[in-house]
Scaffold this active site. Structure first.
Site, PDB file in Angstrom:
ATOM      1  N   TYR A 145      37.952  47.360  41.800  1.00 32.96           N
ATOM      2  CA  TYR A 145      38.756  46.647  40.786  1.00 32.96           C
ATOM      3  C   TYR A 145      38.951  47.524  39.539  1.00 32.96           C
ATOM      4  O   TYR A 145      40.056  47.648  39.011  1.00 32.96           O
ATOM      5  CB  TYR A 145      38.032  45.349  40.430  1.00 32.96           C
ATOM      6  CG  TYR A 145      38.765  44.416  39.497  1.00 32.96           C
ATOM      7  CD1 TYR A 145      39.789  43.598  39.961  1.00 32.96           C
ATOM      8  CD2 TYR A 145      38.418  44.327  38.152  1.00 32.96           C
ATOM      9  CE1 TYR A 145      40.443  42.722  39.104  1.00 32.96           C
ATOM     10  CE2 TYR A 145      39.067  43.450  37.294  1.00 32.96           C
ATOM     11  CZ  TYR A 145      40.071  42.647  37.776  1.00 32.96           C
ATOM     12  OH  TYR A 145      40.720  41.785  36.928  1.00 32.96           O
ATOM     13  N   LYS A 149      42.430  48.867  37.770  1.00 32.48           N
ATOM     14  CA  LYS A 149      42.820  48.467  36.418  1.00 32.48           C
ATOM     15  C   LYS A 149      42.952  49.678  35.496  1.00 32.48           C
ATOM     16  O   LYS A 149      43.759  49.676  34.550  1.00 32.48           O
ATOM     17  CB  LYS A 149      41.837  47.425  35.871  1.00 32.48           C
ATOM     18  CG  LYS A 149      41.839  46.107  36.670  1.00 32.48           C
ATOM     19  CD  LYS A 149      43.222  45.468  36.725  1.00 32.48           C
ATOM     20  CE  LYS A 149      43.255  44.135  37.427  1.00 32.48           C
ATOM     21  NZ  LYS A 149      44.605  43.531  37.477  1.00 32.48           N
TER      22      LYS A 149
HETATM   23  P1  NAP Z   1      44.036  34.011  39.861  1.00 34.56           P
HETATM   24  O1  NAP Z   1      43.930  32.661  39.251  1.00 34.56           O
HETATM   25  O2  NAP Z   1      43.221  34.332  41.068  1.00 34.56           O
HETATM   26  O3  NAP Z   1      45.569  34.301  40.116  1.00 34.56           O
HETATM   27  C1  NAP Z   1      46.013  35.416  40.819  1.00 34.56           C
HETATM   28  C2  NAP Z   1      47.199  35.014  41.646  1.00 34.56           C
HETATM   29  O4  NAP Z   1      47.640  36.189  42.362  1.00 34.56           O
HETATM   30  C3  NAP Z   1      46.834  33.944  42.712  1.00 34.56           C
HETATM   31  O5  NAP Z   1      47.821  32.939  42.703  1.00 34.56           O
HETATM   32  C4  NAP Z   1      46.861  34.736  43.993  1.00 34.56           C
HETATM   33  O6  NAP Z   1      47.236  33.982  45.104  1.00 34.56           O
HETATM   34  C5  NAP Z   1      47.913  35.780  43.698  1.00 34.56           C
HETATM   35  N1  NAP Z   1      47.846  36.906  44.623  1.00 34.56           N
HETATM   36  C6  NAP Z   1      46.741  37.420  45.222  1.00 34.56           C
HETATM   37  N2  NAP Z   1      47.087  38.416  46.043  1.00 34.56           N
HETATM   38  C7  NAP Z   1      48.440  38.525  45.974  1.00 34.56           C
HETATM   39  C8  NAP Z   1      49.385  39.342  46.623  1.00 34.56           C
HETATM   40  N3  NAP Z   1      49.007  40.247  47.532  1.00 34.56           N
HETATM   41  N4  NAP Z   1      50.703  39.189  46.330  1.00 34.56           N
HETATM   42  C9  NAP Z   1      51.092  38.257  45.419  1.00 34.56           C
HETATM   43  N5  NAP Z   1      50.243  37.427  44.803  1.00 34.56           N
HETATM   44  C10 NAP Z   1      48.928  37.571  45.068  1.00 34.56           C
HETATM   45  O7  NAP Z   1      43.635  35.139  38.797  1.00 34.56           O
HETATM   46  P2  NAP Z   1      43.906  35.285  37.226  1.00 34.56           P
HETATM   47  O8  NAP Z   1      42.593  35.251  36.568  1.00 34.56           O
HETATM   48  O9  NAP Z   1      45.003  34.396  36.783  1.00 34.56           O
HETATM   49  O10 NAP Z   1      44.373  36.815  37.223  1.00 34.56           O
HETATM   50  C11 NAP Z   1      45.682  37.255  36.877  1.00 34.56           C
HETATM   51  C12 NAP Z   1      45.600  38.727  36.537  1.00 34.56           C
HETATM   52  O11 NAP Z   1      44.739  38.905  35.411  1.00 34.56           O
HETATM   53  C13 NAP Z   1      44.995  39.590  37.655  1.00 34.56           C
HETATM   54  O12 NAP Z   1      45.660  40.822  37.725  1.00 34.56           O
HETATM   55  C14 NAP Z   1      43.572  39.797  37.203  1.00 34.56           C
HETATM   56  O13 NAP Z   1      43.004  40.973  37.744  1.00 34.56           O
HETATM   57  C15 NAP Z   1      43.775  39.891  35.705  1.00 34.56           C
HETATM   58  N6  NAP Z   1      42.583  39.656  34.900  1.00 34.56           N
HETATM   59  C16 NAP Z   1      41.959  38.447  34.927  1.00 34.56           C
HETATM   60  C17 NAP Z   1      40.828  38.256  34.156  1.00 34.56           C
HETATM   61  C18 NAP Z   1      40.081  36.952  34.136  1.00 34.56           C
HETATM   62  O14 NAP Z   1      39.005  36.899  33.510  1.00 34.56           O
HETATM   63  N7  NAP Z   1      40.572  35.906  34.753  1.00 34.56           N
HETATM   64  C19 NAP Z   1      40.340  39.304  33.377  1.00 34.56           C
HETATM   65  C20 NAP Z   1      41.012  40.516  33.366  1.00 34.56           C
HETATM   66  C21 NAP Z   1      42.136  40.679  34.132  1.00 34.56           C
HETATM   67  P3  NAP Z   1      46.102  33.284  46.022  1.00 34.56           P
HETATM   68  O15 NAP Z   1      45.281  32.451  45.092  1.00 34.56           O
HETATM   69  O16 NAP Z   1      46.887  32.499  47.008  1.00 34.56           O
HETATM   70  O17 NAP Z   1      45.320  34.418  46.616  1.00 34.56           O
END
Ligand code: NAP
Length: 239
Positions: A145, A149
């Site tokens: 990861y 990033k």
């Molecule tokens: P999330 O709730 O898991 O949402 C991610 C979405 O991406 C889910 O709807 C997932 O679908 C979808 N996805 C997964 N694989 C995919 C693919 N191959 N093609 C298209 N869509 C896909 O996560 P989030 O926390 O909102 O994260 C959003 C972004 O923020 C990510 O890039 C994550 O790395 C980043 N981020 C998050 C945090 C945090 O603390 N939450 C911190 C730093 C960065 P499914 O659920 O159906 O798999």
């Protein structure tokens, strides 16, 4: 409205930050192309759902072409889709390494490569990609990861240079969230989340809307002189 008449593609828009951003962008006047590998339903008629896996290059080409035919242009691309497959390196499988690289890093490459020709032709656009504090400072158990990033930051700065040549006004930026309450962090033990909240200056986790608000700023013309930047949204977790 801050995104009036803009056509915005958001990946990973089925849940968490991506979904919140899709709803916010639509409220701000955008036509939103909400893409996700899973299924999703939205109340707002300005949000158009496309089932799209960011690793599927053929389908990406098809969707991007259809969007331009139907809506005439693409103003904004938000590369938000991301996954985790955590393990210490000794225990990380090659499959977990490959999957995270394919979705989080190559997925951003795939989407940007498909969309940018249309932005270059229009001479303008905004690309926002989701990095993480982990990509800057590392994190135990997240070799795959963190690599993706950090890679997003390298691509962002490269594209901010490449896509601004020959008079094009395409801005490219990244957002680096800290720990945000979404389905992704539901997998993290509560004890770790409490520790992370304590480490942040603001002494709490972030909310999806707080990241979506920064996407909105970078997507809109309000950030017209901002490019090649990585904006932290981490409550002062790391300074
Ligand atoms: P999330 O709730 O898991 O949402 C991610 C979405 O991406 C889910 O709807 C997932 O679908 C979808 N996805 C997964 N694989 C995919 C693919 N191959 N093609 C298209 N869509 C896909 O996560 P989030 O926390 O909102 O994260 C959003 C972004 O923020 C990510 O890039 C994550 O790395 C980043 N981020 C998050 C945090 C945090 O603390 N939450 C911190 C730093 C960065 P499914 O659920 O159906 O798999």
């Amino acid at each position: 409205m801050r995104l009036q008449d803009k056509v915005c593609i958001i990946t990973g828009a089925g849940s968490g930050i991506g979904r919140t951003a899709a709803e916010l962008f639509a409220k701000e006047g955008a036509t939103v192309i909400a893409c996700d590998v899973g299924d999703a339903v939205y109340d707002d008629p300005k949000i158009h759902f496309y089932k799209l896996d960011v690793t599927d290059r053929a389908k990406i080409a098809e969707v991007v072409k259809e969007v331009v035919e139907k809506f005439g242009k693409i103003d904004v691309l938000v590369n938000n889709a991301g996954i985790t497959r955590d393990a210490l390196i000794q225990k990380m499988t090659e499959e977990d390494w490959d999957r995270v690289i394919n979705v989080n890093l190559k997925g951003v490459f795939n989407m940007t490569q498909a969309v940018v020709p249309y932005m270059l032709e229009a001479g303008k656009g905004s690309i926002v990609s989701t990095s993480s504090v982990v990509g800057i400072y590392g994190n135990i158990g997240q070799t795959n990861y963190a690599a993706t990033k950090a890679g997003i930051i390298g691509m962002t700065k490269t594209w901010a240079k490449e896509f601004a040549r020959k008079g094009a006004k395409i801005r490219v930026n990244a957002v680096a969230p800290g720990f945000i309450r979404t389905p992704m962090t539901e997998k993290v033990p509560e004890k770790i989340l409490t520790e992370m909240a304590e480490k942040a200056s603001l002494k709490r986790l972030g909310e999806a809307i707080e990241v979506a608000n920064v996407y909105l700023f970078l997507a809109s013309d309000e950030s017209s002189y901002v490019t090649g930047q990585v904006i932290g949204v981490d409550g002062g977790l790391i300074m």
